[in-house]
Design a protein around this motif. Structure first.
Motif, PDB file in Angstrom:
ATOM      1  N   ARG A 123     -11.009   4.413 -10.320  1.00  0.00           N
ATOM      2  CA  ARG A 123     -10.459   5.223 -11.409  1.00  0.00           C
ATOM      3  C   ARG A 123      -9.007   5.580 -11.122  1.00  0.00           C
ATOM      4  NH1 ARG A 123      -8.550   9.735 -11.743  1.00  0.00           N
ATOM      5  NH2 ARG A 123      -9.164  10.133  -9.576  1.00  0.00           N
ATOM      6  N   HIS A 124      -8.732   5.943  -9.876  1.00  0.00           N
ATOM      7  CA  HIS A 124      -7.375   6.309  -9.475  1.00  0.00           C
ATOM      8  C   HIS A 124      -6.402   5.151  -9.722  1.00  0.00           C
ATOM      9  CE1 HIS A 124      -4.375   8.471  -6.966  1.00  0.00           C
ATOM     10  NE2 HIS A 124      -4.029   7.246  -6.590  1.00  0.00           N
ATOM     11  N   GLU A 125      -6.795   3.956  -9.293  1.00  0.00           N
ATOM     12  CA  GLU A 125      -5.919   2.796  -9.470  1.00  0.00           C
ATOM     13  C   GLU A 125      -5.740   2.449 -10.943  1.00  0.00           C
ATOM     14  OE1 GLU A 125      -4.275   1.902  -6.951  1.00  0.00           O
ATOM     15  OE2 GLU A 125      -5.472   3.078  -5.565  1.00  0.00           O
ATOM     16  N   GLU A 126      -6.822   2.534 -11.706  1.00  0.00           N
ATOM     17  CA  GLU A 126      -6.720   2.252 -13.142  1.00  0.00           C
ATOM     18  C   GLU A 126      -5.809   3.275 -13.834  1.00  0.00           C
ATOM     19  OE1 GLU A 126      -7.762  -0.265 -14.851  1.00  0.00           O
ATOM     20  OE2 GLU A 126      -8.915  -1.258 -13.283  1.00  0.00           O
ATOM     21  N   SER A 127      -5.821   4.505 -13.357  1.00  0.00           N
ATOM     22  CA  SER A 127      -4.959   5.538 -13.938  1.00  0.00           C
ATOM     23  C   SER A 127      -3.492   5.199 -13.728  1.00  0.00           C
ATOM     24  CB  SER A 127      -5.279   6.906 -13.326  1.00  0.00           C
ATOM     25  OG  SER A 127      -6.598   7.316 -13.650  1.00  0.00           O
ATOM     26  N   HIS A 128      -3.166   4.636 -12.575  1.00  0.00           N
ATOM     27  CA  HIS A 128      -1.784   4.207 -12.337  1.00  0.00           C
ATOM     28  C   HIS A 128      -1.375   3.122 -13.335  1.00  0.00           C
ATOM     29  CE1 HIS A 128      -0.440   6.451  -8.891  1.00  0.00           C
ATOM     30  NE2 HIS A 128      -1.558   6.190  -8.232  1.00  0.00           N
ATOM     31  N   PHE A 177       1.652  11.930 -10.291  1.00  0.00           N
ATOM     32  CA  PHE A 177       0.214  11.730 -10.459  1.00  0.00           C
ATOM     33  C   PHE A 177      -0.489  11.763  -9.104  1.00  0.00           C
ATOM     34  CE2 PHE A 177      -3.335   8.656 -10.484  1.00  0.00           C
ATOM     35  CZ  PHE A 177      -4.206   9.342 -11.322  1.00  0.00           C
ATOM     36  N   ASP A 178       0.091  11.103  -8.120  1.00  0.00           N
ATOM     37  CA  ASP A 178      -0.500  11.103  -6.778  1.00  0.00           C
ATOM     38  C   ASP A 178      -0.538  12.511  -6.182  1.00  0.00           C
ATOM     39  OD1 ASP A 178      -1.379   8.552  -6.304  1.00  0.00           O
ATOM     40  OD2 ASP A 178       0.547   7.832  -5.569  1.00  0.00           O
ATOM     41  N   ARG A 179       0.525  13.276  -6.430  1.00  0.00           N
ATOM     42  CA  ARG A 179       0.562  14.651  -5.912  1.00  0.00           C
ATOM     43  C   ARG A 179      -0.582  15.470  -6.494  1.00  0.00           C
ATOM     44  NH1 ARG A 179       6.382  14.912  -6.990  1.00  0.00           N
ATOM     45  NH2 ARG A 179       7.526  14.387  -5.102  1.00  0.00           N
ATOM     46  N   VAL A 180      -0.755  15.384  -7.806  1.00  0.00           N
ATOM     47  CA  VAL A 180      -1.811  16.147  -8.477  1.00  0.00           C
ATOM     48  C   VAL A 180      -3.186  15.690  -7.999  1.00  0.00           C
ATOM     49  CG1 VAL A 180      -2.879  16.654 -10.703  1.00  0.00           C
ATOM     50  CG2 VAL A 180      -0.392  16.608 -10.496  1.00  0.00           C
ATOM     51  N   GLU A 181      -3.364  14.382  -7.890  1.00  0.00           N
ATOM     52  CA  GLU A 181      -4.642  13.844  -7.437  1.00  0.00           C
ATOM     53  C   GLU A 181      -4.962  14.314  -6.014  1.00  0.00           C
ATOM     54  OE1 GLU A 181      -6.820  10.702  -8.819  1.00  0.00           O
ATOM     55  OE2 GLU A 181      -6.507  12.314 -10.244  1.00  0.00           O
ATOM     56  N   GLY A 182      -3.969  14.258  -5.143  1.00  0.00           N
ATOM     57  CA  GLY A 182      -4.191  14.685  -3.764  1.00  0.00           C
ATOM     58  C   GLY A 182      -4.521  16.159  -3.655  1.00  0.00           C
TER      59      GLY A 182
END
Length: 204
Positions: A123-128, A177-182
């Motif tokens: 999901r994370h990769e697809e979001s990118h 996006f990565d910051r928020v996800e982390g």
């Protein structure tokens, strides 16, 4: 397993290159790397040794997406002016995801954790990719909205400067996006685990 869960928050690498191609679409290619192990410690070790490596840092990650923006801009001119008449972008995305060799024979609790983690990595990769596609669509519209110039050399310079600016914005959106996800990973992962567990119990 804690290390695996923390690592998943950083499952992204994105390489950008502006080249030539057609419309705002995404062409995906999936590649899998195999993990072998029977315990959480085994999986942790395998991910740290076999996960895709980011060349800039040398670090390995549970998943990765490489993207290339291929851009095609056509110009139209008459005796007095030049303008953009067509702008199309194709994103070529290569997605690297983990596959666990012993998943079918795994203990239920570890299998549940793995299924939740691997789904979240994808999901994370697809979001990118979704972020990139949205940016590509905006880029196409921005190219077409550029003011007319007196000649096509000036128009091309404007388009090149705009591409650089918009790619920087797109890159920043991916980092954000990565910051928020982390930041929200542990809370999100716990919620996903509970949801999957409830679904399993409902099926029994």
């Amino acid at each position: 397993m804690k290390t695996i869960l923390r690592m998943a928050a950083f499952a992204f690498v994105c390489l950008f290159a502006a080249q030539s191609a057609s419309a705002a679409v995404v062409l995906r290619k999936y590649e899998y790397f195999t993990l072998s192990g029977k315990t959480a410690a085994d999986l942790d070790r395998e991910l740290s040794h076999r996960g895709p490596q980011i060349h800039k840092t040398g670090q390995r990650h549970p998943g990765a997406t490489q993207m290339r923006f291929n851009t095609k801009v056509k110009y139209g001119s008459d005796a007095k002016s030049c303008r953009v008449v067509e702008a199309d972008i194709t994103i070529h995305a290569r997605v690297h995801l983990p596959r666990w060799k012993q998943r079918a024979s795994a203990k239920p609790d570890l299998a549940l954790i793995w299924d939740t983690l691997s789904a979240d990595i994808k999901r994370h990769e697809e979001s990118h990719i979704i972020i990139a596609r949205t940016a590509a669509f905006d880029m196409e519209r921005a190219f077409k909205a550029l003011p007319w110039r007196s000649n096509c050399d000036e128009m091309k310079n404007d388009a090149a400067a705009l591409m650089t600016k918009l790619m920087q914005q797109q890159d920043a959106a991916q980092v954000q996006f990565d910051r928020v996800e982390g930041k929200n990973f542990e809370r999100r992962f716990e919620r996903l685990l509970v949801f999957r567990l409830q679904r399993q119990m409902e099926k029994k």
